[in-house]
Design a protein around this motif. Structure first.
Motif, PDB file in Angstrom:
ATOM      1  N   GLU A  73      -2.361   6.492  -0.294  1.00 47.80           N
ATOM      2  CA  GLU A  73      -3.026   7.716   0.158  1.00 47.80           C
ATOM      3  C   GLU A  73      -3.606   8.529  -0.999  1.00 47.80           C
ATOM      4  O   GLU A  73      -4.598   9.224  -0.832  1.00 47.80           O
ATOM      5  CB  GLU A  73      -2.032   8.589   0.934  1.00 47.80           C
ATOM      6  CG  GLU A  73      -1.542   7.955   2.212  1.00 47.80           C
ATOM      7  CD  GLU A  73      -2.636   7.862   3.260  1.00 47.80           C
ATOM      8  OE1 GLU A  73      -3.487   8.769   3.305  1.00 47.80           O
ATOM      9  OE2 GLU A  73      -2.632   6.882   4.022  1.00 47.80           O
ATOM     10  N   HIS A  74      -2.983   8.469  -2.141  1.00 50.10           N
ATOM     11  CA  HIS A  74      -3.405   9.244  -3.315  1.00 50.10           C
ATOM     12  C   HIS A  74      -3.583   8.292  -4.500  1.00 50.10           C
ATOM     13  O   HIS A  74      -2.662   8.098  -5.302  1.00 50.10           O
ATOM     14  CB  HIS A  74      -2.374  10.316  -3.652  1.00 50.10           C
ATOM     15  CG  HIS A  74      -2.056  11.201  -2.495  1.00 50.10           C
ATOM     16  ND1 HIS A  74      -2.902  12.178  -2.054  1.00 50.10           N
ATOM     17  CD2 HIS A  74      -0.991  11.211  -1.656  1.00 50.10           C
ATOM     18  CE1 HIS A  74      -2.374  12.782  -1.015  1.00 50.10           C
ATOM     19  NE2 HIS A  74      -1.209  12.212  -0.745  1.00 50.10           N
ATOM     20  N   PRO A  75      -4.761   7.698  -4.635  1.00 48.04           N
ATOM     21  CA  PRO A  75      -4.946   6.662  -5.655  1.00 48.04           C
ATOM     22  C   PRO A  75      -4.853   7.170  -7.092  1.00 48.04           C
ATOM     23  O   PRO A  75      -4.420   6.425  -7.977  1.00 48.04           O
ATOM     24  CB  PRO A  75      -6.330   6.097  -5.367  1.00 48.04           C
ATOM     25  CG  PRO A  75      -6.996   7.086  -4.507  1.00 48.04           C
ATOM     26  CD  PRO A  75      -5.928   7.841  -3.795  1.00 48.04           C
ATOM     27  N   ARG A  76      -5.215   8.401  -7.354  1.00 53.43           N
ATOM     28  CA  ARG A  76      -5.127   8.898  -8.732  1.00 53.43           C
ATOM     29  C   ARG A  76      -3.670   9.082  -9.168  1.00 53.43           C
ATOM     30  O   ARG A  76      -3.307   8.765 -10.309  1.00 53.43           O
ATOM     31  CB  ARG A  76      -5.904  10.189  -8.884  1.00 53.43           C
ATOM     32  CG  ARG A  76      -7.400   9.969  -8.741  1.00 53.43           C
ATOM     33  CD  ARG A  76      -8.181  11.236  -9.043  1.00 53.43           C
ATOM     34  NE  ARG A  76      -9.548  11.118  -8.594  1.00 53.43           N
ATOM     35  CZ  ARG A  76     -10.536  10.645  -9.345  1.00 53.43           C
ATOM     36  NH1 ARG A  76     -10.305  10.261 -10.564  1.00 53.43           N
ATOM     37  NH2 ARG A  76     -11.755  10.571  -8.856  1.00 53.43           N
ATOM     38  N   ILE A  77      -2.832   9.565  -8.263  1.00 53.62           N
ATOM     39  CA  ILE A  77      -1.401   9.677  -8.572  1.00 53.62           C
ATOM     40  C   ILE A  77      -0.813   8.283  -8.743  1.00 53.62           C
ATOM     41  O   ILE A  77      -0.018   8.035  -9.657  1.00 53.62           O
ATOM     42  CB  ILE A  77      -0.668  10.452  -7.459  1.00 53.62           C
ATOM     43  CG1 ILE A  77      -1.154  11.902  -7.419  1.00 53.62           C
ATOM     44  CG2 ILE A  77       0.838  10.409  -7.663  1.00 53.62           C
ATOM     45  CD1 ILE A  77      -0.610  12.698  -6.259  1.00 53.62           C
ATOM     46  N   TRP A  78      -1.214   7.355  -7.882  1.00 49.43           N
ATOM     47  CA  TRP A  78      -0.753   5.974  -7.976  1.00 49.43           C
ATOM     48  C   TRP A  78      -1.165   5.360  -9.312  1.00 49.43           C
ATOM     49  O   TRP A  78      -0.379   4.673  -9.958  1.00 49.43           O
ATOM     50  CB  TRP A  78      -1.317   5.179  -6.801  1.00 49.43           C
ATOM     51  CG  TRP A  78      -0.786   3.802  -6.679  1.00 49.43           C
ATOM     52  CD1 TRP A  78       0.278   3.403  -5.950  1.00 49.43           C
ATOM     53  CD2 TRP A  78      -1.310   2.627  -7.316  1.00 49.43           C
ATOM     54  NE1 TRP A  78       0.446   2.050  -6.090  1.00 49.43           N
ATOM     55  CE2 TRP A  78      -0.502   1.543  -6.918  1.00 49.43           C
ATOM     56  CE3 TRP A  78      -2.371   2.380  -8.175  1.00 49.43           C
ATOM     57  CZ2 TRP A  78      -0.731   0.252  -7.356  1.00 49.43           C
ATOM     58  CZ3 TRP A  78      -2.595   1.094  -8.605  1.00 49.43           C
ATOM     59  CH2 TRP A  78      -1.791   0.047  -8.201  1.00 49.43           C
ATOM     60  N   GLY A  79      -2.402   5.625  -9.744  1.00 46.67           N
ATOM     61  CA  GLY A  79      -2.893   5.096 -11.013  1.00 46.67           C
ATOM     62  C   GLY A  79      -2.141   5.662 -12.205  1.00 46.67           C
ATOM     63  O   GLY A  79      -1.821   4.936 -13.157  1.00 46.67           O
ATOM     64  N   ALA A  80      -1.833   6.956 -12.155  1.00 43.55           N
ATOM     65  CA  ALA A  80      -1.046   7.553 -13.237  1.00 43.55           C
ATOM     66  C   ALA A  80       0.343   6.920 -13.286  1.00 43.55           C
ATOM     67  O   ALA A  80       0.879   6.645 -14.362  1.00 43.55           O
ATOM     68  CB  ALA A  80      -0.948   9.057 -13.042  1.00 43.55           C
ATOM     69  N   GLY A  81       0.914   6.668 -12.126  1.00 38.30           N
ATOM     70  CA  GLY A  81       2.223   6.011 -12.077  1.00 38.30           C
ATOM     71  C   GLY A  81       2.178   4.598 -12.630  1.00 38.30           C
ATOM     72  O   GLY A  81       3.105   4.161 -13.322  1.00 38.30           O
ATOM     73  N   ALA A  82       1.098   3.879 -12.338  1.00 39.29           N
ATOM     74  CA  ALA A  82       0.957   2.518 -12.873  1.00 39.29           C
ATOM     75  C   ALA A  82       0.864   2.542 -14.393  1.00 39.29           C
ATOM     76  O   ALA A  82       1.442   1.686 -15.076  1.00 39.29           O
ATOM     77  CB  ALA A  82      -0.266   1.846 -12.268  1.00 39.29           C
ATOM     78  N   LEU A  83       0.166   3.533 -14.937  1.00 44.75           N
ATOM     79  CA  LEU A  83       0.077   3.653 -16.394  1.00 44.75           C
ATOM     80  C   LEU A  83       1.438   3.977 -17.007  1.00 44.75           C
ATOM     81  O   LEU A  83       1.828   3.392 -18.021  1.00 44.75           O
ATOM     82  CB  LEU A  83      -0.933   4.730 -16.775  1.00 44.75           C
ATOM     83  CG  LEU A  83      -2.400   4.364 -16.591  1.00 44.75           C
ATOM     84  CD1 LEU A  83      -3.278   5.572 -16.849  1.00 44.75           C
ATOM     85  CD2 LEU A  83      -2.773   3.231 -17.515  1.00 44.75           C
ATOM     86  N   PHE A  84       2.162   4.909 -16.409  1.00 39.94           N
ATOM     87  CA  PHE A  84       3.490   5.247 -16.916  1.00 39.94           C
ATOM     88  C   PHE A  84       4.427   4.049 -16.831  1.00 39.94           C
ATOM     89  O   PHE A  84       5.202   3.792 -17.747  1.00 39.94           O
ATOM     90  CB  PHE A  84       4.093   6.423 -16.131  1.00 39.94           C
ATOM     91  CG  PHE A  84       3.730   7.764 -16.662  1.00 39.94           C
ATOM     92  CD1 PHE A  84       4.464   8.336 -17.684  1.00 39.94           C
ATOM     93  CD2 PHE A  84       2.668   8.473 -16.142  1.00 39.94           C
ATOM     94  CE1 PHE A  84       4.148   9.582 -18.183  1.00 39.94           C
ATOM     95  CE2 PHE A  84       2.333   9.712 -16.627  1.00 39.94           C
ATOM     96  CZ  PHE A  84       3.070  10.274 -17.648  1.00 39.94           C
ATOM     97  N   LEU A  85       4.358   3.321 -15.720  1.00 45.02           N
ATOM     98  CA  LEU A  85       5.229   2.157 -15.555  1.00 45.02           C
ATOM     99  C   LEU A  85       4.893   1.065 -16.567  1.00 45.02           C
ATOM    100  O   LEU A  85       5.794   0.455 -17.148  1.00 45.02           O
ATOM    101  CB  LEU A  85       5.118   1.619 -14.133  1.00 45.02           C
ATOM    102  CG  LEU A  85       6.114   0.548 -13.727  1.00 45.02           C
ATOM    103  CD1 LEU A  85       7.532   1.081 -13.824  1.00 45.02           C
ATOM    104  CD2 LEU A  85       5.826   0.078 -12.318  1.00 45.02           C
TER     105      LEU A  85
END
Length: 88
Positions: free
Chosen positions: A46-58
């Motif tokens: 639902e929120h791709p930018r938050i998801w993308g930030a999480g992928a970078l952190f992970l």
């Protein structure tokens, strides 16, 4: 035997590096463009930018810090959640 151990260690290192590279690429794609690749992700995130930030952190936290990896996993989870509506 030493060659076998070397291949296992090098293979594990290469696998981690490949996963970090893939996670970074997908995270940057989602963070910059505001959409995620693939049909399944596009339907469910639902929120791709938050998801993308999480992928970078992970991706960054896999080999450096478990705290950063946990923050990334939390952000990825938040990316899947729907925005609450308060219709009373």
């Amino acid at each position: 035997m030493a060659l076998g151990v070397l291949l296992i260690v090098l293979g594990g290192w290469a696998a981690v590096a490949a996963l970090q590279l893939a996670g970074t690429a997908i995270g940057m794609y989602a963070l910059i463009l505001g959409r995620v690749p693939g049909r399944w992700l596009q339907r469910n995130v639902e929120h791709p930018r938050i998801w993308g930030a999480g992928a970078l952190f992970l991706a960054a936290g896999v080999s450096y810090s478990s705290t950063v990896a946990i923050i990334g996993a939390g952000l990825i989870t938040l990316g899947y959640l729907n925005t609450p509506t308060f219709n009373h």
